[in-house]
Motif scaffolding. Sequence first.
Motif, PDB file in Angstrom:
ATOM      1  N   MET A   1       4.124 -37.241 -33.282  1.00 27.73           N
ATOM      2  CA  MET A   1       3.369 -36.006 -33.213  1.00 27.73           C
ATOM      3  C   MET A   1       4.317 -34.853 -32.857  1.00 27.73           C
ATOM      4  N   THR A   2       4.279 -33.795 -33.627  1.00 26.33           N
ATOM      5  CA  THR A   2       5.106 -32.626 -33.390  1.00 26.33           C
ATOM      6  C   THR A   2       4.415 -31.710 -32.394  1.00 26.33           C
ATOM      7  N   THR A   3       5.203 -31.200 -31.453  1.00 28.33           N
ATOM      8  CA  THR A   3       4.645 -30.227 -30.507  1.00 28.33           C
ATOM      9  C   THR A   3       5.027 -28.826 -30.953  1.00 28.33           C
ATOM     10  N   TRP A   4       4.191 -27.887 -30.613  1.00 25.81           N
ATOM     11  CA  TRP A   4       4.474 -26.505 -30.951  1.00 25.81           C
ATOM     12  C   TRP A   4       3.940 -25.616 -29.851  1.00 25.81           C
ATOM     13  N   THR A   5       4.399 -24.381 -29.837  1.00 24.27           N
ATOM     14  CA  THR A   5       3.928 -23.408 -28.857  1.00 24.27           C
ATOM     15  C   THR A   5       3.572 -22.111 -29.582  1.00 24.27           C
ATOM     16  N   PHE A   6       2.828 -21.258 -28.925  1.00 22.32           N
ATOM     17  CA  PHE A   6       2.439 -19.986 -29.514  1.00 22.32           C
ATOM     18  C   PHE A   6       3.590 -18.988 -29.568  1.00 22.32           C
ATOM     19  N   LEU A   7       4.515 -19.081 -28.639  1.00 24.75           N
ATOM     20  CA  LEU A   7       5.616 -18.121 -28.589  1.00 24.75           C
ATOM     21  C   LEU A   7       6.883 -18.715 -29.186  1.00 24.75           C
ATOM     22  N   SER A   8       7.578 -17.916 -29.971  1.00 24.72           N
ATOM     23  CA  SER A   8       8.842 -18.346 -30.576  1.00 24.72           C
ATOM     24  C   SER A   8       9.917 -18.467 -29.497  1.00 24.72           C
ATOM     25  N   HIS A   9      11.016 -19.084 -29.873  1.00 20.42           N
ATOM     26  CA  HIS A   9      12.143 -19.173 -28.943  1.00 20.42           C
ATOM     27  C   HIS A   9      12.666 -17.778 -28.608  1.00 20.42           C
ATOM     28  N   HIS A  10      12.645 -16.866 -29.572  1.00 26.08           N
ATOM     29  CA  HIS A  10      13.088 -15.497 -29.292  1.00 26.08           C
ATOM     30  C   HIS A  10      12.224 -14.866 -28.198  1.00 26.08           C
ATOM     31  N   ALA A  11      10.920 -15.039 -28.281  1.00 26.96           N
ATOM     32  CA  ALA A  11      10.025 -14.484 -27.260  1.00 26.96           C
ATOM     33  C   ALA A  11      10.269 -15.133 -25.907  1.00 26.96           C
ATOM     34  N   GLN A  12      10.491 -16.440 -25.902  1.00 25.71           N
ATOM     35  CA  GLN A  12      10.749 -17.157 -24.647  1.00 25.71           C
ATOM     36  C   GLN A  12      12.036 -16.661 -23.992  1.00 25.71           C
ATOM     37  N   VAL A  13      13.092 -16.497 -24.790  1.00 25.60           N
ATOM     38  CA  VAL A  13      14.373 -16.023 -24.255  1.00 25.60           C
ATOM     39  C   VAL A  13      14.213 -14.592 -23.740  1.00 25.60           C
ATOM     40  N   PHE A  14      13.534 -13.742 -24.490  1.00 27.35           N
ATOM     41  CA  PHE A  14      13.299 -12.364 -24.071  1.00 27.35           C
ATOM     42  C   PHE A  14      12.552 -12.317 -22.739  1.00 27.35           C
ATOM     43  N   LEU A  15      11.563 -13.157 -22.589  1.00 32.10           N
ATOM     44  CA  LEU A  15      10.801 -13.219 -21.346  1.00 32.10           C
ATOM     45  C   LEU A  15      11.679 -13.677 -20.182  1.00 32.10           C
ATOM     46  N   CYS A  16      12.527 -14.666 -20.401  1.00 30.31           N
ATOM     47  CA  CYS A  16      13.446 -15.124 -19.347  1.00 30.31           C
ATOM     48  C   CYS A  16      14.360 -13.995 -18.889  1.00 30.31           C
ATOM     49  N   ILE A  17      14.882 -13.234 -19.842  1.00 34.49           N
ATOM     50  CA  ILE A  17      15.766 -12.119 -19.506  1.00 34.49           C
ATOM     51  C   ILE A  17      14.995 -11.035 -18.767  1.00 34.49           C
ATOM     52  N   ALA A  18      13.771 -10.754 -19.184  1.00 36.74           N
ATOM     53  CA  ALA A  18      12.955  -9.742 -18.508  1.00 36.74           C
ATOM     54  C   ALA A  18      12.671 -10.143 -17.064  1.00 36.74           C
ATOM     55  N   ARG A  19      12.480 -11.426 -16.838  1.00 41.08           N
ATOM     56  CA  ARG A  19      12.173 -11.904 -15.478  1.00 41.08           C
ATOM     57  C   ARG A  19      13.398 -11.922 -14.575  1.00 41.08           C
ATOM     58  N   ASP A  20      14.571 -12.153 -15.151  1.00 40.16           N
ATOM     59  CA  ASP A  20      15.800 -12.208 -14.358  1.00 40.16           C
ATOM     60  C   ASP A  20      16.951 -11.669 -15.187  1.00 40.16           C
ATOM     61  N   PRO A  21      17.324 -10.403 -15.002  1.00 44.08           N
ATOM     62  CA  PRO A  21      18.365  -9.791 -15.828  1.00 44.08           C
ATOM     63  C   PRO A  21      19.765 -10.365 -15.598  1.00 44.08           C
ATOM     64  N   ASP A  22      19.921 -11.217 -14.607  1.00 41.73           N
ATOM     65  CA  ASP A  22      21.206 -11.862 -14.340  1.00 41.73           C
ATOM     66  C   ASP A  22      21.176 -13.347 -14.682  1.00 41.73           C
ATOM     67  N   VAL A  23      20.180 -13.780 -15.419  1.00 39.44           N
ATOM     68  CA  VAL A  23      20.003 -15.191 -15.753  1.00 39.44           C
ATOM     69  C   VAL A  23      21.186 -15.696 -16.577  1.00 39.44           C
ATOM     70  N   ARG A  24      21.544 -16.951 -16.357  1.00 40.48           N
ATOM     71  CA  ARG A  24      22.620 -17.577 -17.121  1.00 40.48           C
ATOM     72  C   ARG A  24      22.047 -18.223 -18.375  1.00 40.48           C
ATOM     73  N   LEU A  25      22.857 -18.269 -19.421  1.00 40.33           N
ATOM     74  CA  LEU A  25      22.416 -18.876 -20.673  1.00 40.33           C
ATOM     75  C   LEU A  25      21.995 -20.321 -20.474  1.00 40.33           C
ATOM     76  N   ARG A  26      22.708 -21.044 -19.637  1.00 37.39           N
ATOM     77  CA  ARG A  26      22.352 -22.446 -19.411  1.00 37.39           C
ATOM     78  C   ARG A  26      20.990 -22.595 -18.752  1.00 37.39           C
ATOM     79  N   ASP A  27      20.636 -21.634 -17.890  1.00 37.99           N
ATOM     80  CA  ASP A  27      19.320 -21.678 -17.254  1.00 37.99           C
ATOM     81  C   ASP A  27      18.213 -21.337 -18.252  1.00 37.99           C
TER      82      ASP A  27
END
Length: 100
Positions: A1-27
């Motif tokens: 069974m394939t899993t999917w989400t409503f938000l693209s990876h681009h949206a997820q990454v953008f949200l991570c950056i918005a929440r923490d502007p010093d976030v590391r790529l690995r995080d």
Amino acid sequence: MTTWTFLSHHAQVFLCIARDPDVRLRDIAAGVGITERAVQAIVNDLVEAGYVDRTRVGRRNHYAIHPEVPLRHPLQGDLDAGMLLQLLGEPPEDAGHGRR
């Protein structure tokens, strides 16, 4: 069974950056569930499209988002990135400034 989400990876990454502007790529990669290389490509896309600025600070990057940039798809052309962040619980006026 394939899993999917409503938000693209681009949206997820953008949200991570918005929440923490010093976030590391690995995080970001660990949180989103993709490789660091994929995150790096997405961040480059976001920078090139004007959604994010990247500044080198010592050995790390600091990011600033631009919530006023319109979303890219024609169906959401009347919406901007700040509205997306607001919908996802990140007020645009706080986005890019972190919550410390």
